[in-house]
Design an enzyme around this catalytic site. Structure first.
Site, PDB file in Angstrom:
ATOM      1  N   GLU A  84     122.321  13.403  83.861  1.00  0.00           N
ATOM      2  CA  GLU A  84     120.961  12.889  83.981  1.00  0.00           C
ATOM      3  C   GLU A  84     120.883  11.505  83.357  1.00  0.00           C
ATOM      4  OE1 GLU A  84     117.953  14.658  81.546  1.00  0.00           O
ATOM      5  OE2 GLU A  84     119.256  14.806  79.829  1.00  0.00           O
ATOM      6  N   CYS A 327     114.828  12.733  77.091  1.00  0.00           N
ATOM      7  CA  CYS A 327     116.284  12.732  76.965  1.00  0.00           C
ATOM      8  C   CYS A 327     116.801  14.080  76.481  1.00  0.00           C
ATOM      9  CB  CYS A 327     116.716  11.657  75.980  1.00  0.00           C
ATOM     10  SG  CYS A 327     116.508  10.022  76.622  1.00  0.00           S
TER      11      CYS A 327
HETATM   12  N1  SAH Z   1     124.288  13.882  71.059  1.00  0.00           N
HETATM   13  C1  SAH Z   1     123.537  12.823  70.518  1.00  0.00           C
HETATM   14  C2  SAH Z   1     122.737  12.061  71.557  1.00  0.00           C
HETATM   15  C3  SAH Z   1     122.103  12.873  72.633  1.00  0.00           C
HETATM   16  S1  SAH Z   1     120.807  13.942  72.117  1.00  0.00           S
HETATM   17  C4  SAH Z   1     122.646  13.315  69.400  1.00  0.00           C
HETATM   18  O1  SAH Z   1     122.524  14.520  69.223  1.00  0.00           O
HETATM   19  O2  SAH Z   1     122.099  12.484  68.693  1.00  0.00           O
HETATM   20  C5  SAH Z   1     119.500  12.756  71.915  1.00  0.00           C
HETATM   21  C6  SAH Z   1     118.343  13.239  71.054  1.00  0.00           C
HETATM   22  O3  SAH Z   1     117.612  14.280  71.733  1.00  0.00           O
HETATM   23  C7  SAH Z   1     118.821  13.826  69.724  1.00  0.00           C
HETATM   24  O4  SAH Z   1     118.135  13.294  68.621  1.00  0.00           O
HETATM   25  C8  SAH Z   1     118.512  15.279  69.921  1.00  0.00           C
HETATM   26  O5  SAH Z   1     118.362  15.907  68.721  1.00  0.00           O
HETATM   27  C9  SAH Z   1     117.262  15.246  70.784  1.00  0.00           C
HETATM   28  N2  SAH Z   1     116.949  16.541  71.367  1.00  0.00           N
HETATM   29  C10 SAH Z   1     117.787  17.530  71.713  1.00  0.00           C
HETATM   30  N3  SAH Z   1     117.122  18.614  72.137  1.00  0.00           N
HETATM   31  C11 SAH Z   1     115.813  18.301  72.053  1.00  0.00           C
HETATM   32  C12 SAH Z   1     114.608  19.004  72.350  1.00  0.00           C
HETATM   33  N4  SAH Z   1     114.629  20.252  72.803  1.00  0.00           N
HETATM   34  N5  SAH Z   1     113.438  18.371  72.163  1.00  0.00           N
HETATM   35  C13 SAH Z   1     113.403  17.095  71.711  1.00  0.00           C
HETATM   36  N6  SAH Z   1     114.491  16.381  71.419  1.00  0.00           N
HETATM   37  C14 SAH Z   1     115.687  16.967  71.584  1.00  0.00           C
END
Ligand code: SAH
Ligand code: SF4
Length: 340
Positions: A84, A327
């Site tokens: 995505e 995201c």
């Molecule tokens: N793997 C990296 C980048 C991708 S995730 C990381 O974890 O930082 C990008 C962001 O989306 C991260 O801060 C993650 O915690 C957040 N994220 C993941 N699941 C989520 C959810 N259900 N609701 C809101 N944000 C979420």
């Protein structure tokens, strides 16, 4: 588009490398979908490109537009797997693009839709930058100002390709280092390398909990990298770059949003120079029944609490909930449908 390969072809045809930038520009401006349409280019060059390089690393695409201006696309990759990418409005015709760095993710965070998929494979630099290429082709009117590595995958589990992609973004797409942000769940080696390789690129760390016990409950990576090790890496990073770090803190109802949790967060962050700390509060987007979204009041309370402690805190505007477009929110169901 693999820019190194394009450069090689240009070199061997005695063509200047700046043509690559004009290639990207021409493709965007004219919505070209094929090298053949580059009519101002020498025919032999077009043919060489056509023979040797696929135009894009994805084949089928699906655009999902919600009611907001945020747009999400699913790209089916020629080499296998779907990813995505999200186009997020900033203001006027300016946009940010959220890119994926892997198909799935091995880190298994309990709140993350991508985490439940497991890892299929890492993306190539071309597959990463082609996500921007996709938006440029399909929305040439959008001026892409910033790039965030916050889609599927853990960027520091795919360092080589991410480094390459960051270089290409700067060289060929004209995106400044300070307009690129890489978000990590906290891989130590990655943070150290990043400080040396890209000191001007923004770093975001997904913290989500400031006690070891709670972090371990939420994020399996905390079993390998404890908060102590993470804080050492952050100190090193700050010493080397003197750049502000964004700490992402997902607020999950009655899990990590109590006054005590926030006090723990403020206390933990107090070990760093606070002018180099920014907390980005993220409202949890429901991906499982296990966790609930906090009320708006809780989110504002968290922000105000941190601000009162002298910590700069902002609330991430949640774009595109209606299209599961925030995201990292690609649902398993949709993914499997895409994969079939
Ligand atoms: N793997 C990296 C980048 C991708 S995730 C990381 O974890 O930082 C990008 C962001 O989306 C991260 O801060 C993650 O915690 C957040 N994220 C993941 N699941 C989520 C959810 N259900 N609701 C809101 N944000 C979420
Ligand atoms: Fe992977 Fe980031 Fe999702 Fe965790 S939050 S599973 S590290 S994509």
């Amino acid at each position: 588009m693999n820019f190194d390969a394009v450069k090689q072809i240009l070199d061997s045809a005695n063509q200047p490398p700046y043509r690559i930038k004009s290639l990207v520009g021409a493709i965007q401006a004219n919505r070209l979908t094929d090298y053949d349409q580059l009519s101002s280019w020498p025919k032999t060059l077009r043919q060489a490109l056509k023979d040797q390089l696929p135009f894009t690393s994805y084949s089928n695409t699906q655009l999902i537009s919600g009611t907001s201006q945020t747009k999400k696309a699913l790209l089916e990759l020629t080499q296998g797997g779907s990813i995505e990418t999200v186009l997020i409005p900033i203001k006027d015709n300016q946009y940010s693009v959220c890119v994926s760095s892997q198909v799935g993710c091995a880190m298994g965070c309990s709140f993350c839709a991508t985490g439940t998929l497991g890892l299929s494979r890492s993306l190539t630099a071309e597959e990463i930058t082609d996500q921007i290429f996709f938006w440029k082709l399909n929305f040439p009117e959008a001026v892409i100002k910033t790039i965030v590595f916050m889609g599927m995958g853990e960027p520091f589990a795919n360092e080589l390709a991410v480094n390459q992609a960051i270089d290409w973004l700067q060289t060929y797409y004209g995106i400044g280092a300070r307009h690129i942000t890489v978000s990590t769940c906290g891989l130590i080696k990655g943070i150290e390398n990043f400080a040396h390789n890209h000191p001007q690129v923004n770093l975001a760390i997904s913290l989500h909990a400031a006690t070891q016990e709670l972090r371990q409950q939420l994020m399996p990576i905390a079993n390998k990298v404890d908060l102590e090790a993470l804080s050492q890496a952050i100190h090193q990073y700050l010493k080397h770059t003197n750049r502000r770090i964004t700490f992402e803190y997902l607020l999950i109802d009655s899990v990590n949003d109590s006054s005590q949790n926030l006090k723990d967060l403020a206390d933990w962050l107090a070990q760093f120079p606070l002018q180099l700390v920014h907390v980005n509060l993220i409202r949890y987007n429901q991906t499982t029944d296990k966790y609930q979204q906090p009320s708006n009041n809780r989110v504002y309370f968290a922000r105000d609490y941190l601000m009162n402690q002298g910590i700069v805190a902002t609330i991430r505007k949640s774009y595109g909930d209606d299209i599961a477009g925030a995201c990292g929110q690609l649902s398993r169901k949709q993914y499997q449908k895409e994969e079939k």
